[in-house]
Design a protein around this motif. Structure first.
Motif, PDB file in Angstrom:
ATOM      1  N   ASP A  92       0.855  -1.185   0.000  1.00 46.32           N
ATOM      2  CA  ASP A  92       0.000   0.000   0.000  1.00 46.32           C
ATOM      3  C   ASP A  92       0.892   1.236   0.000  1.00 46.32           C
ATOM      4  O   ASP A  92       1.337   1.700   1.047  1.00 46.32           O
ATOM      5  CB  ASP A  92      -0.902  -0.023   1.237  1.00 46.32           C
ATOM      6  N   THR A 107       2.262   4.861   0.151  1.00 49.14           N
ATOM      7  CA  THR A 107       1.782   6.104   0.748  1.00 49.14           C
ATOM      8  C   THR A 107       2.638   7.297   0.321  1.00 49.14           C
ATOM      9  O   THR A 107       2.102   8.313  -0.107  1.00 49.14           O
ATOM     10  CB  THR A 107       1.746   6.001   2.280  1.00 49.14           C
ATOM     11  N   ASP A 122       7.281   4.238   1.052  1.00 47.89           N
ATOM     12  CA  ASP A 122       6.586   3.606   2.166  1.00 47.89           C
ATOM     13  C   ASP A 122       5.520   2.680   1.601  1.00 47.89           C
ATOM     14  O   ASP A 122       4.775   3.052   0.679  1.00 47.89           O
ATOM     15  CB  ASP A 122       5.921   4.655   3.050  1.00 47.89           C
ATOM     16  N   ASN A 132       3.392   0.804   3.891  1.00 48.04           N
ATOM     17  CA  ASN A 132       2.310   0.713   4.874  1.00 48.04           C
ATOM     18  C   ASN A 132       2.088  -0.702   5.393  1.00 48.04           C
ATOM     19  O   ASN A 132       0.992  -1.044   5.837  1.00 48.04           O
ATOM     20  CB  ASN A 132       1.000   1.255   4.279  1.00 48.04           C
ATOM     21  N   ALA A 133       3.123  -1.538   5.344  1.00 45.42           N
ATOM     22  CA  ALA A 133       3.053  -2.892   5.887  1.00 45.42           C
ATOM     23  C   ALA A 133       4.477  -3.378   6.113  1.00 45.42           C
ATOM     24  O   ALA A 133       5.353  -3.145   5.281  1.00 45.42           O
ATOM     25  CB  ALA A 133       2.321  -3.837   4.938  1.00 45.42           C
ATOM     26  N   GLU A 134       4.702  -4.045   7.233  1.00 46.79           N
ATOM     27  CA  GLU A 134       6.036  -4.529   7.551  1.00 46.79           C
ATOM     28  C   GLU A 134       6.236  -5.893   6.900  1.00 46.79           C
ATOM     29  O   GLU A 134       6.014  -6.942   7.505  1.00 46.79           O
ATOM     30  CB  GLU A 134       6.220  -4.612   9.070  1.00 46.79           C
ATOM     31  N   SER A 140      10.211  -4.430   6.348  1.00 45.99           N
ATOM     32  CA  SER A 140      10.162  -3.038   6.774  1.00 45.99           C
ATOM     33  C   SER A 140       9.024  -2.333   6.052  1.00 45.99           C
ATOM     34  O   SER A 140       8.652  -2.711   4.937  1.00 45.99           O
ATOM     35  CB  SER A 140      11.495  -2.340   6.448  1.00 45.99           C
ATOM     36  N   GLU A 141       8.479  -1.308   6.691  1.00 46.44           N
ATOM     37  CA  GLU A 141       7.435  -0.503   6.057  1.00 46.44           C
ATOM     38  C   GLU A 141       8.005   0.488   5.051  1.00 46.44           C
ATOM     39  O   GLU A 141       7.249   1.121   4.306  1.00 46.44           O
ATOM     40  CB  GLU A 141       6.629   0.259   7.112  1.00 46.44           C
ATOM     41  N   ARG A 142       9.328   0.630   5.043  1.00 41.97           N
ATOM     42  CA  ARG A 142       9.955   1.586   4.136  1.00 41.97           C
ATOM     43  C   ARG A 142      11.195   0.954   3.534  1.00 41.97           C
ATOM     44  O   ARG A 142      11.888   0.149   4.182  1.00 41.97           O
ATOM     45  CB  ARG A 142      10.318   2.874   4.879  1.00 41.97           C
ATOM     46  N   SER A 179      11.920 -11.365   9.088  1.00 42.25           N
ATOM     47  CA  SER A 179      11.645 -10.265  10.012  1.00 42.25           C
ATOM     48  C   SER A 179      12.942  -9.783  10.652  1.00 42.25           C
ATOM     49  O   SER A 179      13.989 -10.432  10.558  1.00 42.25           O
ATOM     50  CB  SER A 179      10.674 -10.720  11.105  1.00 42.25           C
TER      51      SER A 179
END
Length: 444
Positions: free
Chosen positions: A53, A55, A71, A73-75, A135-137, A351
């Motif tokens: 997603d 952003t 980004d 929007n999800a790890e 990571s989200e980014r 992770s």
């Protein structure tokens, strides 16, 4: 359909200029993006399917090099994961030219033309990305010379897949700018009290006659007093000591070698005492130097592969927790001020949790940077569909302080640095992992 709110729509399609900015170092820290506003903003939670997603997207270019940060929007991991996650594609084109299409989860690089998609490789575009863990980014560097991109050209950036954007952003490429990173020499400072070198030798490379000379030059150049090796499965401790001795101009008897598992080896000039381990993915030893200073060194080679929350990822988390069991037992006998270094091939491709297991116990992460570029990838295989990533890590605690850490990729090093270290350009090609070097001083 991804309809941005009014404030976002103002930014969509923004033209970014790179004329006054400095190049970005791809290290996963994102600090050098703070002065660069986004070139695309998209509404959150508007993806059609899957987890990606978009952003915000940031972008800047120098010469033929394009730097991006976005980004999602999800790890999650960018290049691997559950098929239900879907995939995200990045499309980049010189104005009026055929676009480069990067399908991240399917790990496909292609040039789109009138006949369809023509396959290419990440290596052809100098692709680098960080972080490797979920990571989200993410941030990415690409060399677009293959597309004919140069300074002053306009480059269009768009996305497709589980999420897209209403219109592309345009980046005007600035003049080529010198890197802010000064290539580091490998010379050991007199103030360094402990230098550790780590190397995954790729299926027993130390005794592979076609690679032993390359490994010998790497070992000699490190000037380390302690080595940790991974994947050196079938070489005896005596053979490993002899290889190090030959490379460094010392005697095999000067080196103490130990392994608690076939894959993880510790070799040191210091007195060495094994510490108890709780799985077959690490070796631990208490070292005592000539000044009677003790330290605990742990060589790890955690489970390979997978993605965040996969079975392999859960195994890595368990293995990290078992490393902490060893550390706690040693602390009971020697105290929590005992210097501890956890180093090796963490295979951190899922992770971040295995790293956090260690850091949450009072450890500090030591970030090895490419001695020539400042980047943080430590695994590189030009023949693999997987692009370079940071699989090899260092964490330290107790009465010890890092004074520097580097990864050695001879393919990127200037000739004068290679010559000073008696290295050759192809030496790092002896394995798919880069050698790490970490310097420490005692604080107590």
């Amino acid at each position: 359909m991804n309809k941005p709110p009014p404030c976002a729509a103002m930014l969509l399609g923004l033209i970014a200029s790179s004329s006054l900015a400095a190049p970005i170092v791809i290290d996963g820290s994102f600090e050098d993006w703070k002065d660069h506003p986004p070139v695309l903003v998209d509404a959150a939670d508007d993806q059609d399917t899957g987890v990606f997603d978009l952003t915000e997207v940031h972008a800047i270019g120098f010469g033929s090099e394009l730097f991006l940060s976005f980004d999602i929007n999800a790890e999650v991991n960018l290049i691997s994961g559950d098929p239900s996650d879907g995939s995200l594609s990045l499309l980049i084109s010189k104005e009026g030219g055929n676009p480069l299409v990067i399908d991240f989860r399917n790990r496909r690089f292609s040039i789109q033309n009138a006949l369809g998609l023509s396959a290419t490789t990440w290596n052809a575009f100098g692709y680098r990305a960080a972080p490797t863990y979920a990571s989200e980014r993410v941030e990415i560097r690409l060399d677009l010379a293959e597309l004919g991109v140069k300074a002053s050209d306009s480059v269009e950036i768009s996305f497709a897949g589980t999420d897209d954007v209403e219109k592309p952003a345009t980046v005007t490429m600035g003049e080529s700018a010198p890197s802010q990173w000064k290539p580091a020499a490998l010379t050991r400072s007199e103030s360094v009290e402990m230098r550790i070198a780590s190397l995954n030798t790729l299926r027993g490379g130390l005794t592979d006659s076609s690679r032993v000379e390359q490994f010998g030059r790497l070992i000699k150049s490190s000037q380390a007093d302690t080595f940790v090796f991974q994947e050196e499965d079938n070489s005896s401790e005596q053979v490993i000591a002899a290889v190090i001795g030959d490379a460094t101009g010392t005697s095999a008897s000067d080196w103490s070698v130990i392994r608690a598992t076939r894959s993880c080896v510790i070799a040191t000039k210091h007195a060495l005492e094994p510490a108890r381990t709780f799985n077959n993915r690490y070796t631990a030893a208490i070292l005592t130097d000539q000044k009677d200073r003790k330290s605990l060194v742990i060589c790890v080679h955690f489970k390979c592969c997978g993605y965040a929350q996969s079975g392999e990822d859960r195994q890595r988390v368990m293995q990290a927790n078992e490393v902490m069991q060893t550390i706690r037992r040693v602390h009971l006998e020697h105290g929590k001020d005992l210097p501890v270094v956890v180093i090796g091939d963490w295979n951190l491709v899922g992770s971040r949790e295995p790293l956090d297991v260690i850091l949450e116990e009072g450890f500090e992460r030591v970030m090895p940077r490419n001695a020539a570029t400042g980047e943080t990838y430590t695994w590189f295989n030009p023949d693999s569909a997987f692009p370079p990533g940071q699989l090899d890590l260092i964490a330290a605690s107790g009465g010890i302080r890092s004074t520097g850490a580097w990864s050695v990729d001879t393919r990127t090093m200037p000739k004068e640095v290679l010559d000073a270290a008696s290295l050759k350009k192809h030496d790092s090609a002896s394995t798919d992992h880069l050698m790490l070097i970490a310097d420490f001083v005692y604080t107590d």
